[in-house]
Design a protein around this motif. Structure first.
Motif, PDB file in Angstrom:
ATOM      1  N   GLU A  38       0.836  -1.206   0.000  1.00 26.28           N
ATOM      2  CA  GLU A  38       0.000   0.000   0.000  1.00 26.28           C
ATOM      3  C   GLU A  38       0.870   1.255   0.000  1.00 26.28           C
ATOM      4  O   GLU A  38       1.854   1.342   0.738  1.00 26.28           O
ATOM      5  N   ASN A  39       0.482   2.221  -0.840  1.00 23.43           N
ATOM      6  CA  ASN A  39       1.188   3.515  -0.919  1.00 23.43           C
ATOM      7  C   ASN A  39       2.664   3.373  -1.250  1.00 23.43           C
ATOM      8  O   ASN A  39       3.512   4.073  -0.705  1.00 23.43           O
ATOM      9  N   GLU A  40       2.963   2.453  -2.134  1.00 26.27           N
ATOM     10  CA  GLU A  40       4.337   2.329  -2.623  1.00 26.27           C
ATOM     11  C   GLU A  40       4.326   2.326  -4.148  1.00 26.27           C
ATOM     12  O   GLU A  40       3.421   1.765  -4.778  1.00 26.27           O
ATOM     13  N   TRP A  41       5.358   2.938  -4.711  1.00 32.41           N
ATOM     14  CA  TRP A  41       5.538   3.011  -6.151  1.00 32.41           C
ATOM     15  C   TRP A  41       7.031   2.889  -6.444  1.00 32.41           C
ATOM     16  O   TRP A  41       7.862   2.991  -5.548  1.00 32.41           O
ATOM     17  N   VAL A  42       7.365   2.718  -7.716  1.00 25.91           N
ATOM     18  CA  VAL A  42       8.765   2.777  -8.141  1.00 25.91           C
ATOM     19  C   VAL A  42       8.861   3.757  -9.305  1.00 25.91           C
ATOM     20  O   VAL A  42       8.152   3.611 -10.317  1.00 25.91           O
ATOM     21  N   ALA A  43       9.708   4.787  -9.147  1.00 23.84           N
ATOM     22  CA  ALA A  43       9.987   5.715 -10.249  1.00 23.84           C
ATOM     23  C   ALA A  43      11.163   5.154 -11.042  1.00 23.84           C
ATOM     24  O   ALA A  43      12.136   4.650 -10.466  1.00 23.84           O
ATOM     25  N   LEU A  44      11.069   5.271 -12.362  1.00 22.34           N
ATOM     26  CA  LEU A  44      11.967   4.533 -13.249  1.00 22.34           C
ATOM     27  C   LEU A  44      12.413   5.408 -14.414  1.00 22.34           C
ATOM     28  O   LEU A  44      11.635   6.224 -14.922  1.00 22.34           O
ATOM     29  N   ASP A  45      13.658   5.215 -14.840  1.00 23.02           N
ATOM     30  CA  ASP A  45      14.130   5.884 -16.054  1.00 23.02           C
ATOM     31  C   ASP A  45      15.234   5.036 -16.686  1.00 23.02           C
ATOM     32  O   ASP A  45      15.977   4.344 -15.988  1.00 23.02           O
ATOM     33  N   CYS A  46      15.331   5.114 -18.016  1.00 18.20           N
ATOM     34  CA  CYS A  46      16.389   4.415 -18.750  1.00 18.20           C
ATOM     35  C   CYS A  46      17.160   5.415 -19.602  1.00 18.20           C
ATOM     36  O   CYS A  46      16.587   6.374 -20.118  1.00 18.20           O
ATOM     37  N   ASN A 190       8.124  24.228  -9.071  1.00 21.12           N
ATOM     38  CA  ASN A 190       9.111  24.732  -8.104  1.00 21.12           C
ATOM     39  C   ASN A 190       9.926  23.586  -7.487  1.00 21.12           C
ATOM     40  O   ASN A 190      10.126  23.524  -6.265  1.00 21.12           O
ATOM     41  N   LEU A 191      10.359  22.698  -8.370  1.00 22.65           N
ATOM     42  CA  LEU A 191      11.157  21.545  -7.944  1.00 22.65           C
ATOM     43  C   LEU A 191      12.570  21.661  -8.500  1.00 22.65           C
ATOM     44  O   LEU A 191      12.772  22.271  -9.560  1.00 22.65           O
ATOM     45  N   PRO A 192      13.557  21.076  -7.823  1.00 26.79           N
ATOM     46  CA  PRO A 192      14.941  21.179  -8.311  1.00 26.79           C
ATOM     47  C   PRO A 192      15.128  20.419  -9.620  1.00 26.79           C
ATOM     48  O   PRO A 192      14.565  19.340  -9.807  1.00 26.79           O
ATOM     49  N   LEU A 193      15.895  21.012 -10.509  1.00 23.85           N
ATOM     50  CA  LEU A 193      16.202  20.363 -11.784  1.00 23.85           C
ATOM     51  C   LEU A 193      17.676  19.991 -11.779  1.00 23.85           C
ATOM     52  O   LEU A 193      18.546  20.844 -11.868  1.00 23.85           O
ATOM     53  N   TRP A 194      17.942  18.714 -11.652  1.00 22.02           N
ATOM     54  CA  TRP A 194      19.322  18.247 -11.610  1.00 22.02           C
ATOM     55  C   TRP A 194      19.793  17.940 -13.020  1.00 22.02           C
ATOM     56  O   TRP A 194      19.049  18.044 -13.988  1.00 22.02           O
ATOM     57  N   SER A 195      21.010  17.481 -13.093  1.00 24.88           N
ATOM     58  CA  SER A 195      21.595  17.124 -14.377  1.00 24.88           C
ATOM     59  C   SER A 195      20.731  16.053 -15.054  1.00 24.88           C
ATOM     60  O   SER A 195      20.522  14.975 -14.502  1.00 24.88           O
ATOM     61  N   ALA A 196      20.208  16.392 -16.235  1.00 28.39           N
ATOM     62  CA  ALA A 196      19.305  15.466 -16.936  1.00 28.39           C
ATOM     63  C   ALA A 196      20.099  14.378 -17.655  1.00 28.39           C
ATOM     64  O   ALA A 196      21.326  14.456 -17.788  1.00 28.39           O
ATOM     65  N   HIS A 197      19.383  13.356 -18.137  1.00 35.06           N
ATOM     66  CA  HIS A 197      19.962  12.223 -18.853  1.00 35.06           C
ATOM     67  C   HIS A 197      20.945  11.434 -17.991  1.00 35.06           C
ATOM     68  O   HIS A 197      21.914  10.860 -18.493  1.00 35.06           O
TER      69      HIS A 197
END
Length: 219
Positions: A38-46, A190-197
């Protein structure tokens, strides 16, 4: 309650689950159809060698678990993946700053998929432009499982679009004025933008946007 007495929507979902499990190519991964915590997710990127989901390869995967309103950075997955076919182009190296000698030290795509599936479990997936990442992942998974990842998917740009759309006056809703670029979305929230890719950075930023949008929508 027997399956035949379930409401039609739940009955169809149960039937689909059984059908998928019956056709699952590797029974070790049945846990992906278990109820999600419950109330768990996984954020993902490739990160990939290019943008062609048929011919390009994955070279890095970043994932982080989300629990409640917290991003669990201590529960993260960061994988360097050795590409099977495509060599890295100069443009590819410029974008994600991974060189041939870097990815040569990576694990195979099959091994990366095994680690990723155990990390995700049955948690819903969160991402920005998630459709592309999943197309790349599922192409590797299909020979192993006979199917792609079954978890529910949450596209951050869709959440953002819905949030902004309902803020617009009615006469402006068809103007196509909502900027869905990741940089614009993060700035507007208004969120931090870190180094992309960087796969892990991108996954964490998608998780931040997801939590912020959930908070805003809950109002």
């Amino acid at each position: 309650m027997t399956a035949s007495r379930l409401p039609p929507k739940r009955w169809f979902a149960a039937l689909k689950r059984e059908w998928l499990l019956y056709h699952l190519g590797d029974p070790r991964f049945r846990f992906m159809w278990d109820p999600a915590p419950e109330n768990e997710w996984v954020a993902l990127d490739c990160e990939t060698t290019g943008l062609n989901v048929r011919t390009d390869d994955i070279i890095a995967i970043g994932a982080v678990r989300i629990r409640g309103n917290r991003i669990m950075t201590s529960e993260r997955l960061e994988l360097l993946v050795r590409p099977e076919k495509r060599r890295l182009t100069a443009e590819s190296v410029r974008v994600h700053r991974l060189r041939e000698q870097d990815v040569a030290q990576g694990i195979s795509a099959d091994e990366a998929m095994m680690k990723l599936m155990y990390f995700i479990g049955s948690r819903p997936l969160v991402g920005y432009y998630l459709e592309f990442d999943l197309a790349m992942i599922n192409r590797v998974l299909f020979p192993m499982l006979g199917m792609g990842l079954p978890q529910p998917k949450i596209e951050v740009s869709s959440l953002y679009y819905d949030y902004k759309f309902h803020q617009l006056p009615h006469h402006a809703r068809d103007s196509g004025s909502i900027d869905l670029r990741f940089e614009s979305l993060m700035k507007d929230l208004n969120l931090p933008l870190w180094s992309a890719h960087d796969a892990l950075n991108d996954a964490i930023m998608a998780a931040l946007a997801f939590l912020k949008l959930r908070q805003l929508r809950a109002g």
